[in-house]
Scaffold this motif. Structure first.
Motif, PDB file in Angstrom:
ATOM      1  N   VAL A 105       0.843  -1.208   0.000  1.00 18.23           N
ATOM      2  CA  VAL A 105       0.000   0.000   0.000  1.00 18.23           C
ATOM      3  C   VAL A 105       0.870   1.246   0.000  1.00 18.23           C
ATOM      4  CG1 VAL A 105      -1.597   1.379   1.386  1.00 18.23           C
ATOM      5  CG2 VAL A 105      -2.030  -1.054   1.048  1.00 18.23           C
ATOM      6  N   GLY A 106       1.911   1.250   0.839  1.00 24.27           N
ATOM      7  CA  GLY A 106       2.803   2.400   0.886  1.00 24.27           C
ATOM      8  C   GLY A 106       3.433   2.688  -0.459  1.00 24.27           C
ATOM      9  N   LEU A 107       3.888   1.643  -1.139  1.00 22.11           N
ATOM     10  CA  LEU A 107       4.510   1.809  -2.448  1.00 22.11           C
ATOM     11  C   LEU A 107       3.480   2.238  -3.490  1.00 22.11           C
ATOM     12  CD1 LEU A 107       6.824  -1.326  -2.350  1.00 22.11           C
ATOM     13  CD2 LEU A 107       7.562   1.061  -2.231  1.00 22.11           C
ATOM     14  N   GLU A 108       2.273   1.686  -3.397  1.00 20.46           N
ATOM     15  CA  GLU A 108       1.227   2.057  -4.351  1.00 20.46           C
ATOM     16  C   GLU A 108       0.818   3.518  -4.192  1.00 20.46           C
ATOM     17  OE1 GLU A 108      -1.845  -0.805  -3.666  1.00 20.46           O
ATOM     18  OE2 GLU A 108      -1.137  -2.108  -5.280  1.00 20.46           O
ATOM     19  N   LEU A 109       0.921   4.035  -2.973  1.00 16.44           N
ATOM     20  CA  LEU A 109       0.566   5.430  -2.729  1.00 16.44           C
ATOM     21  C   LEU A 109       1.651   6.394  -3.196  1.00 16.44           C
ATOM     22  CD1 LEU A 109      -1.100   5.178   0.799  1.00 16.44           C
ATOM     23  CD2 LEU A 109      -2.233   5.555  -1.393  1.00 16.44           C
ATOM     24  N   GLY A 110       2.805   5.842  -3.580  1.00 19.49           N
ATOM     25  CA  GLY A 110       3.850   6.696  -4.134  1.00 19.49           C
ATOM     26  C   GLY A 110       5.156   6.718  -3.378  1.00 19.49           C
ATOM     27  N   ALA A 111       5.271   5.951  -2.284  1.00 16.92           N
ATOM     28  CA  ALA A 111       6.556   5.896  -1.582  1.00 16.92           C
ATOM     29  C   ALA A 111       7.599   5.254  -2.491  1.00 16.92           C
ATOM     30  CB  ALA A 111       6.416   5.093  -0.290  1.00 16.92           C
ATOM     31  N   ASP A 112       8.830   5.739  -2.406  1.00 18.76           N
ATOM     32  CA  ASP A 112       9.908   5.189  -3.224  1.00 18.76           C
ATOM     33  C   ASP A 112      10.582   4.000  -2.554  1.00 18.76           C
ATOM     34  OD1 ASP A 112      10.319   7.220  -5.593  1.00 18.76           O
ATOM     35  OD2 ASP A 112       9.917   8.402  -3.809  1.00 18.76           O
ATOM     36  N   ASP A 113      10.460   3.912  -1.246  1.00 18.60           N
ATOM     37  CA  ASP A 113      11.003   2.771  -0.510  1.00 18.60           C
ATOM     38  C   ASP A 113      10.268   2.665   0.812  1.00 18.60           C
ATOM     39  OD1 ASP A 113      12.529   0.578   0.060  1.00 18.60           O
ATOM     40  OD2 ASP A 113      14.465   1.593  -0.021  1.00 18.60           O
ATOM     41  N   TYR A 114      10.426   1.517   1.474  1.00 18.77           N
ATOM     42  CA  TYR A 114       9.660   1.233   2.683  1.00 18.77           C
ATOM     43  C   TYR A 114      10.557   0.431   3.610  1.00 18.77           C
ATOM     44  CZ  TYR A 114       5.418  -0.194   5.317  1.00 18.77           C
ATOM     45  OH  TYR A 114       4.450  -0.394   6.270  1.00 18.77           O
ATOM     46  N   VAL A 115      10.828   0.965   4.788  1.00 16.35           N
ATOM     47  CA  VAL A 115      11.682   0.297   5.774  1.00 16.35           C
ATOM     48  C   VAL A 115      10.884   0.114   7.053  1.00 16.35           C
ATOM     49  CG1 VAL A 115      13.792   0.473   7.153  1.00 16.35           C
ATOM     50  CG2 VAL A 115      13.776   1.284   4.783  1.00 16.35           C
ATOM     51  N   ARG A 218       1.633   1.270 -11.143  1.00 10.42           N
ATOM     52  CA  ARG A 218       1.338   2.706 -11.096  1.00 10.42           C
ATOM     53  C   ARG A 218       1.618   3.371 -12.445  1.00 10.42           C
ATOM     54  NH1 ARG A 218       0.649   5.491  -6.554  1.00 10.42           N
ATOM     55  NH2 ARG A 218       1.831   7.252  -7.369  1.00 10.42           N
ATOM     56  N   ILE A 219       2.685   2.949 -13.118  1.00 10.03           N
ATOM     57  CA  ILE A 219       2.985   3.503 -14.446  1.00 10.03           C
ATOM     58  C   ILE A 219       1.869   3.144 -15.422  1.00 10.03           C
ATOM     59  CG2 ILE A 219       4.559   3.395 -16.419  1.00 10.03           C
ATOM     60  CD1 ILE A 219       6.805   2.827 -14.366  1.00 10.03           C
ATOM     61  N   ARG A 220       1.407   1.900 -15.363  1.00 14.60           N
ATOM     62  CA  ARG A 220       0.312   1.476 -16.238  1.00 14.60           C
ATOM     63  C   ARG A 220      -0.926   2.349 -16.044  1.00 14.60           C
ATOM     64  NH1 ARG A 220       0.965  -5.050 -15.237  1.00 14.60           N
ATOM     65  NH2 ARG A 220       2.101  -5.557 -17.166  1.00 14.60           N
ATOM     66  N   GLN A 221      -1.236   2.676 -14.794  1.00 12.51           N
ATOM     67  CA  GLN A 221      -2.410   3.496 -14.520  1.00 12.51           C
ATOM     68  C   GLN A 221      -2.281   4.886 -15.132  1.00 12.51           C
ATOM     69  OE1 GLN A 221      -3.770   3.391 -10.364  1.00 12.51           O
ATOM     70  NE2 GLN A 221      -2.678   1.475 -10.105  1.00 12.51           N
ATOM     71  N   LYS A 222      -1.058   5.322 -15.368  1.00 17.79           N
ATOM     72  CA  LYS A 222      -0.839   6.674 -15.887  1.00 17.79           C
ATOM     73  C   LYS A 222      -0.691   6.728 -17.412  1.00 17.79           C
ATOM     74  CE  LYS A 222       1.256   8.224 -11.564  1.00 17.79           C
ATOM     75  NZ  LYS A 222       2.436   8.775 -10.868  1.00 17.79           N
ATOM     76  N   ILE A 223      -0.250   5.621 -18.040  1.00 15.40           N
ATOM     77  CA  ILE A 223       0.030   5.697 -19.479  1.00 15.40           C
ATOM     78  C   ILE A 223      -0.799   4.757 -20.345  1.00 15.40           C
ATOM     79  CG2 ILE A 223       2.418   6.386 -18.971  1.00 15.40           C
ATOM     80  CD1 ILE A 223       3.307   3.630 -20.044  1.00 15.40           C
ATOM     81  N   GLU A 224      -1.345   3.702 -19.769  1.00 18.60           N
ATOM     82  CA  GLU A 224      -2.061   2.719 -20.576  1.00 18.60           C
ATOM     83  C   GLU A 224      -3.452   3.230 -20.974  1.00 18.60           C
ATOM     84  OE1 GLU A 224      -1.163  -0.154 -21.768  1.00 18.60           O
ATOM     85  OE2 GLU A 224       0.557  -0.858 -20.574  1.00 18.60           O
TER      86      GLU A 224
END
Length: 251
Positions: A105-115, A218-224
């Motif tokens: 979820v964190g990554l899907e919301l736009g986080a670049d990494d998760y620790v 996420r890229i697919r949601q923006k360009i497909e």
């Protein structure tokens, strides 16, 4: 709390004027993080809530935001979504939520990494270093790297901008841009996740392999044209991904 700081010599690459904002309500953890980052050579400061963060971000720019997932008032996941709607500053989520679904979820919301907490000081600095290196990569690019087009879209490696067929700017996170750029540089080639990780300057300290799937989604949601039935970025069973459009140098 973090594990004790190992007494090692760090070869930390510090981009010019790199500034880190830590959003953490636990004062002990916040103090430890600030000391850790300053020792590594970074300029860092901390705030304890979304409200304080908003006030600081109106006055200053940061190279990276380290964001706690569990904060009083607005939580880190909501903050991440809100920041990412208009800003591409790298976000590293640092939270006690350890389930895979929370990471995704964190990554899907736009986080670049998760620790997750507790964390290793060495690993955290390595991930910060990787994110800063990746986000500052555009400043190291040669001007001869020409913009490219695919299916009416335009991607510029130097300005790191993506525009759609109508010329409208489409915001991407640092990681999303890196992944899409790798696809454009290697069209119609099957690329596995490890290849993509290696070519996006994440290295061993970068996001988990699973995060590549999240960034691709996420890229697919923006360009497909229809992200539920992707035609630009296709999944190759047991292989990875293939970018299908013809890519050309922009005129």
């Amino acid at each position: 709390m973090a594990k004790p700081m190992e007494n090692v010599g760090y070869d930390v690459i510090t981009p010019a004027s790199a500034r880190i904002l830590v959003v953490e309500d636990d004062r002990d953890i916040a103090t430890m993080l600030i000391e850790l980052m300053k020792e590594a050579g970074y300029v860092a400061e901390t705030v304890g809530s979304a409200m304080e963060m908003d006030r600081v971000l109106k006055k200053k720019e940061f190279s990276l935001i380290v964001l706690d997932g569990m904060l009083p008032g607005e939580d880190g996941f909501s903050i991440c979504r809100r920041i990412r709607a208009s800003d591409t500053t790298p976000i590293l989520m640092l939270t006690a939520l350890t389930k895979e679904v929370d990471r995704v979820v964190g990554l899907e919301l736009g986080a670049d990494d998760y620790v997750t907490k507790p964390f290793s000081s060495r690993e955290l600095l390595a991930r910060i270093k990787a994110l800063l290196r990746r986000s500052s990569y555009s400043s190291q690019l040669k001007p001869s790297q020409d913009p490219m087009t695919f299916a009416g879209w335009r991607i510029d490696p130097v300005t790191r901008e993506l525009t759609d067929i109508d010329g409208v700017h489409v915001p991407l996170t640092t990681a999303e841009f890196d992944v899409l750029l790798v696809f454009c540089e290697n069209p119609r080639q099957v690329m596995n996740r490890q290849d993509i990780l290696a070519r996006t300057h994440a290295g061993a300290a970068g996001p988990v392999e699973r995060s590549i799937d999240v960034h691709v989604s996420r890229i697919r949601q923006k360009i497909e044209p229809n992200y539920k039935e992707p035609t630009f970025i296709k999944t190759v069973r047991l292989g990875g991904y293939i970018f299908t459009p013809e890519v050309a140098v922009a005129i």
